[in-house]
Design an enzyme around this catalytic site. Sequence first.
Site: not given
Ligand code: PDD
Length: 284
Positions: A36, A55, A102, A104, A146, A178, A202
């Site tokens: 996403y 990304r 389904r 894997h 992501k 993070e 991320l």
């Molecule tokens: N999340 N790290 C993680 C685990 C995140 O979920 C996010 C952002 C970030 C920051 O990334 P960015 O600056 O590109 O938004 C870092 C989004 C906002 C969410 O899951 O809603």
Amino acid sequence: MANDMPDVYLNGRFLPLDQAQVSVLDRGFLFADGVYEVIPVYGGRMLRWSEHWRRLEASLAGIRMAPPLSMDELENALQRLIDGEHDQYVYLQITRGYAGKRDHALPAQYQPTVFAMCSPIVSFDRAAGIKAVVLDDIRWKLCHIKSIALLGNILLRQEAVDQGAAEAILARDGLVTEAAAANVFALLDGVLVTPPKGPELLPGITRDLILEIAQENGIAAREGDISLDVLRSAEEIWVTSSTREIVPVIELDGKPVGNGQAGAAWRRMDALYQDFKAKARRGQ
Ligand code: PDD
């Protein structure tokens, strides 16, 4: 959003949210097999769209999936969803979709699911800061993707909430990775430091933008490891994301960070970030 505007995007169609449906055999539903993006929108314009696209491409490559749409096709679709008036964000989700059964192993044939919707960006008093707690980063080893598989992040965030904090700052082997839904910066001896990119975190678009703003404005900043000991002695700590922007952490594990208030470095960076947004809103 005006009444005649479409609500959400699903597989090439614009339709009201309550009519958007996917199969229970969707691999996103069965396996969280998807990725996403969250893209902030100011003045009807997606902020850093090409960075978000890149990304997304990298996330898709990471799960061995070809982009179901080209960059232009996707941009056009998302742009049709966006209303120019309000600050909002696009939530975009791409899953490996319906594959008939389904299993894997990756299916030879599948119909990807592409879903997008817009939601308002709710402004809040960032200057008030938030409380955070340090938690062991229990997530998997591919956090640069992501992925929609967010149970680790969810459980960590909830653990923080249970402890009366708004965010969890995560550490692996004694080093900060993070936060549960944001990147982390620490001000160490006057230098802004954020952990280097790698599979542990991320690659945040906001993170990169802050480093860029720092460089353009002569603010000392670098990528580097942050040990927990060092974090606990930081002058300032921030968490950063597309929807919450830059938020000062004023208390870590019940102890004040700095003087327990948003710091001067945060105030300067926040002002520069708001300038950047204002220009983006005007299309500059
Ligand atoms: N999340 N790290 C993680 C685990 C995140 O979920 C996010 C952002 C970030 C920051 O990334 P960015 O600056 O590109 O938004 C870092 C989004 C906002 C969410 O899951 O809603």
